[in-house]
Design a protein around this motif. Structure first.
Motif, PDB file in Angstrom:
ATOM      1  N   VAL A  97       0.846  -1.185   0.000  1.00 34.42           N
ATOM      2  CA  VAL A  97       0.000   0.000   0.000  1.00 34.42           C
ATOM      3  C   VAL A  97       0.883   1.236   0.000  1.00 34.42           C
ATOM      4  O   VAL A  97       1.843   1.311   0.774  1.00 34.42           O
ATOM      5  N   ASN A  98       0.571   2.188  -0.883  1.00 31.74           N
ATOM      6  CA  ASN A  98       1.292   3.454  -0.924  1.00 31.74           C
ATOM      7  C   ASN A  98       0.422   4.562  -0.345  1.00 31.74           C
ATOM      8  O   ASN A  98      -0.781   4.599  -0.603  1.00 31.74           O
ATOM      9  N   ILE A  99       1.048   5.454   0.421  1.00 29.44           N
ATOM     10  CA  ILE A  99       0.348   6.601   0.974  1.00 29.44           C
ATOM     11  C   ILE A  99       0.541   7.767   0.021  1.00 29.44           C
ATOM     12  O   ILE A  99       1.665   8.144  -0.287  1.00 29.44           O
ATOM     13  N   ARG A 100      -0.574   8.327  -0.461  1.00 28.66           N
ATOM     14  CA  ARG A 100      -0.528   9.487  -1.340  1.00 28.66           C
ATOM     15  C   ARG A 100      -1.816  10.257  -1.148  1.00 28.66           C
ATOM     16  O   ARG A 100      -2.820   9.721  -0.710  1.00 28.66           O
ATOM     17  N   GLY A 101      -1.793  11.536  -1.441  1.00 26.00           N
ATOM     18  CA  GLY A 101      -3.002  12.332  -1.284  1.00 26.00           C
ATOM     19  C   GLY A 101      -3.019  13.058   0.043  1.00 26.00           C
ATOM     20  O   GLY A 101      -2.031  13.657   0.447  1.00 26.00           O
ATOM     21  N   ARG A 102      -4.128  12.969   0.738  1.00 23.72           N
ATOM     22  CA  ARG A 102      -4.340  13.758   1.949  1.00 23.72           C
ATOM     23  C   ARG A 102      -3.779  13.084   3.191  1.00 23.72           C
ATOM     24  O   ARG A 102      -3.827  11.861   3.328  1.00 23.72           O
ATOM     25  N   ILE A 103      -3.251  13.912   4.107  1.00 27.46           N
ATOM     26  CA  ILE A 103      -2.815  13.472   5.433  1.00 27.46           C
ATOM     27  C   ILE A 103      -3.700  14.198   6.436  1.00 27.46           C
ATOM     28  O   ILE A 103      -3.714  15.425   6.467  1.00 27.46           O
ATOM     29  N   LEU A 104      -4.453  13.448   7.260  1.00 26.89           N
ATOM     30  CA  LEU A 104      -5.437  14.031   8.167  1.00 26.89           C
ATOM     31  C   LEU A 104      -5.194  13.561   9.594  1.00 26.89           C
ATOM     32  O   LEU A 104      -4.460  12.599   9.825  1.00 26.89           O
ATOM     33  N   LYS A 105      -5.823  14.262  10.557  1.00 26.00           N
ATOM     34  CA  LYS A 105      -5.768  13.860  11.965  1.00 26.00           C
ATOM     35  C   LYS A 105      -7.179  13.720  12.489  1.00 26.00           C
ATOM     36  O   LYS A 105      -8.089  14.432  12.049  1.00 26.00           O
ATOM     37  N   GLY A 106      -7.361  12.821  13.443  1.00 28.72           N
ATOM     38  CA  GLY A 106      -8.675  12.640  14.032  1.00 28.72           C
ATOM     39  C   GLY A 106      -8.589  11.813  15.303  1.00 28.72           C
ATOM     40  O   GLY A 106      -7.526  11.313  15.674  1.00 28.72           O
ATOM     41  N   VAL A 107      -9.737  11.677  15.982  1.00 30.41           N
ATOM     42  CA  VAL A 107      -9.834  10.936  17.238  1.00 30.41           C
ATOM     43  C   VAL A 107     -10.465   9.580  16.960  1.00 30.41           C
ATOM     44  O   VAL A 107     -11.453   9.490  16.224  1.00 30.41           O
ATOM     45  N   VAL A 108      -9.915   8.542  17.554  1.00 34.21           N
ATOM     46  CA  VAL A 108     -10.446   7.191  17.371  1.00 34.21           C
ATOM     47  C   VAL A 108     -11.785   7.083  18.098  1.00 34.21           C
ATOM     48  O   VAL A 108     -11.872   7.316  19.302  1.00 34.21           O
ATOM     49  N   ALA A 109     -12.840   6.743  17.352  1.00 29.00           N
ATOM     50  CA  ALA A 109     -14.176   6.626  17.922  1.00 29.00           C
ATOM     51  C   ALA A 109     -14.535   5.172  18.225  1.00 29.00           C
ATOM     52  O   ALA A 109     -15.273   4.895  19.174  1.00 29.00           O
ATOM     53  N   SER A 110     -14.041   4.224  17.411  1.00 22.14           N
ATOM     54  CA  SER A 110     -14.395   2.821  17.603  1.00 22.14           C
ATOM     55  C   SER A 110     -13.260   1.927  17.131  1.00 22.14           C
ATOM     56  O   SER A 110     -12.618   2.207  16.119  1.00 22.14           O
ATOM     57  N   THR A 111     -13.032   0.841  17.875  1.00 19.06           N
ATOM     58  CA  THR A 111     -12.012  -0.148  17.497  1.00 19.06           C
ATOM     59  C   THR A 111     -12.622  -1.550  17.474  1.00 19.06           C
ATOM     60  O   THR A 111     -11.924  -2.532  17.726  1.00 19.06           O
ATOM     61  N   LYS A 112     -13.908  -1.651  17.169  1.00 16.14           N
ATOM     62  CA  LYS A 112     -14.609  -2.926  17.261  1.00 16.14           C
ATOM     63  C   LYS A 112     -14.348  -3.865  16.091  1.00 16.14           C
ATOM     64  O   LYS A 112     -14.549  -5.064  16.202  1.00 16.14           O
ATOM     65  N   MET A 113     -13.902  -3.331  14.953  1.00 20.94           N
ATOM     66  CA  MET A 113     -13.668  -4.173  13.781  1.00 20.94           C
ATOM     67  C   MET A 113     -12.261  -4.758  13.796  1.00 20.94           C
ATOM     68  O   MET A 113     -11.388  -4.296  14.530  1.00 20.94           O
ATOM     69  N   ASN A 114     -12.044  -5.767  12.981  1.00 19.73           N
ATOM     70  CA  ASN A 114     -10.742  -6.413  12.882  1.00 19.73           C
ATOM     71  C   ASN A 114      -9.845  -5.595  11.955  1.00 19.73           C
ATOM     72  O   ASN A 114     -10.116  -5.503  10.762  1.00 19.73           O
ATOM     73  N   ARG A 115      -8.789  -4.987  12.514  1.00 20.83           N
ATOM     74  CA  ARG A 115      -7.807  -4.173  11.782  1.00 20.83           C
ATOM     75  C   ARG A 115      -8.412  -2.950  11.096  1.00 20.83           C
ATOM     76  O   ARG A 115      -7.813  -2.383  10.198  1.00 20.83           O
ATOM     77  N   THR A 116      -9.601  -2.555  11.482  1.00 20.83           N
ATOM     78  CA  THR A 116     -10.228  -1.342  10.964  1.00 20.83           C
ATOM     79  C   THR A 116     -10.783  -0.545  12.128  1.00 20.83           C
ATOM     80  O   THR A 116     -11.404  -1.110  13.029  1.00 20.83           O
ATOM     81  N   ILE A 117     -10.542   0.771  12.117  1.00 23.40           N
ATOM     82  CA  ILE A 117     -11.045   1.637  13.175  1.00 23.40           C
ATOM     83  C   ILE A 117     -11.887   2.747  12.540  1.00 23.40           C
ATOM     84  O   ILE A 117     -11.800   2.998  11.340  1.00 23.40           O
ATOM     85  N   ILE A 118     -12.705   3.384  13.384  1.00 21.56           N
ATOM     86  CA  ILE A 118     -13.481   4.541  12.948  1.00 21.56           C
ATOM     87  C   ILE A 118     -12.834   5.773  13.578  1.00 21.56           C
ATOM     88  O   ILE A 118     -12.648   5.838  14.786  1.00 21.56           O
ATOM     89  N   VAL A 119     -12.491   6.746  12.725  1.00 20.56           N
ATOM     90  CA  VAL A 119     -11.864   7.984  13.181  1.00 20.56           C
ATOM     91  C   VAL A 119     -12.866   9.115  13.001  1.00 20.56           C
ATOM     92  O   VAL A 119     -13.427   9.292  11.916  1.00 20.56           O
ATOM     93  N   ARG A 120     -13.091   9.880  14.080  1.00 16.39           N
ATOM     94  CA  ARG A 120     -14.016  11.018  14.047  1.00 16.39           C
ATOM     95  C   ARG A 120     -13.230  12.284  13.749  1.00 16.39           C
ATOM     96  O   ARG A 120     -12.277  12.607  14.453  1.00 16.39           O
ATOM     97  N   ARG A 121     -13.641  13.001  12.688  1.00 12.23           N
ATOM     98  CA  ARG A 121     -13.011  14.271  12.301  1.00 12.23           C
ATOM     99  C   ARG A 121     -14.000  15.397  12.503  1.00 12.23           C
ATOM    100  O   ARG A 121     -15.058  15.421  11.878  1.00 12.23           O
ATOM    101  N   ASP A 122     -13.685  16.342  13.401  1.00 13.41           N
ATOM    102  CA  ASP A 122     -14.543  17.483  13.688  1.00 13.41           C
ATOM    103  C   ASP A 122     -14.105  18.688  12.873  1.00 13.41           C
ATOM    104  O   ASP A 122     -12.908  18.895  12.652  1.00 13.41           O
ATOM    105  N   TYR A 123     -15.073  19.484  12.430  1.00 15.49           N
ATOM    106  CA  TYR A 123     -14.744  20.703  11.693  1.00 15.49           C
ATOM    107  C   TYR A 123     -15.864  21.717  11.882  1.00 15.49           C
ATOM    108  O   TYR A 123     -16.949  21.390  12.394  1.00 15.49           O
TER     109      TYR A 123
END
Length: 191
Positions: A97-123
């Motif tokens: 996997v290559n990282i390209r495009g946007r770099i963002l920051k956020g707070v982890v809202a959920s870690t219930k999935m396997n190797r996938t998390i939900i990140v909450r971004r406020d604006y």
């Protein structure tokens, strides 16, 4: 055989010709194969590493038995990715996997999935009629490599990558532990 620049008393050399360059704070390169973590039905191994390769007796440079790459963009490769035994083909440090495009920051809202998390971004969204801002948020599904031990409330830096699944288009590239745990999952934080 030592060259003229080496120190005969210590049998070591400090020049760049005799010894390969090593980055500062870099973990040692693993030259022997260590069995990868096996938690799935199928045998887990890194695609870039051939486990049964023949070892050449007079080899000058020992190749690593773990595939690790530098993501770039000023992102440091975590030591858990270099020294770990996990296999994750969607990891930006040890996978395809290559990282390209946007770099963002956020707070982890959920870690219930396997190797996938939900990140909450406020604006803040501007309403021209009232000349005021309203609070809004978006939840982003992000792939989290086993190199990071993430908990709810932690601040993560995420980088855009190719689509990894139906909803996942981002990957965790950095992790900061939660400072104010009592703030709550839905508290408004702008980065």
């Amino acid at each position: 055989p030592l060259t003229g620049c080496c120190h005969p008393a210590t049998q070591s050399c400090c020049c760049a010709i005799c010894s390969p360059p090593q980055a500062e704070n870099m973990a040692p390169i693993r030259t022997t194969y260590v069995e990868c973590d096996q938690h799935e039905k199928a045998y887990q191994s890194q695609d870039a590493i051939f486990v049964a390769r023949k070892r050449v007796v007079g080899a000058k440079k020992a190749k690593s038995m773990r595939y690790v790459k530098n993501v770039g963009l000023g992102i440091k490769t975590p030591s858990t990715a270099i020294e770990g035994t996990y296999v994750d083909k969607k990891c930006p440090f040890t996978g395809n996997v290559n990282i390209r495009g946007r770099i963002l920051k956020g707070v982890v809202a959920s870690t219930k999935m396997n190797r996938t998390i939900i990140v909450r971004r406020d604006y803040l969204h501007f309403i021209p009629k009232y000349r005021r801002y309203e609070k809004r948020h978006k939840n982003v599904a992000v792939h989290c490599s086993p190199a990071f031990s993430v908990k709810e409330g932690d601040v993560v830096t995420i980088g855009q990558c190719r689509p990894l699944s139906k909803t996942v288009r981002f990957n965790v590239v950095a992790h900061e532990p939660a400072v104010n745990v009592a703030a709550g999952k839905k508290s408004f934080r702008v980065f």
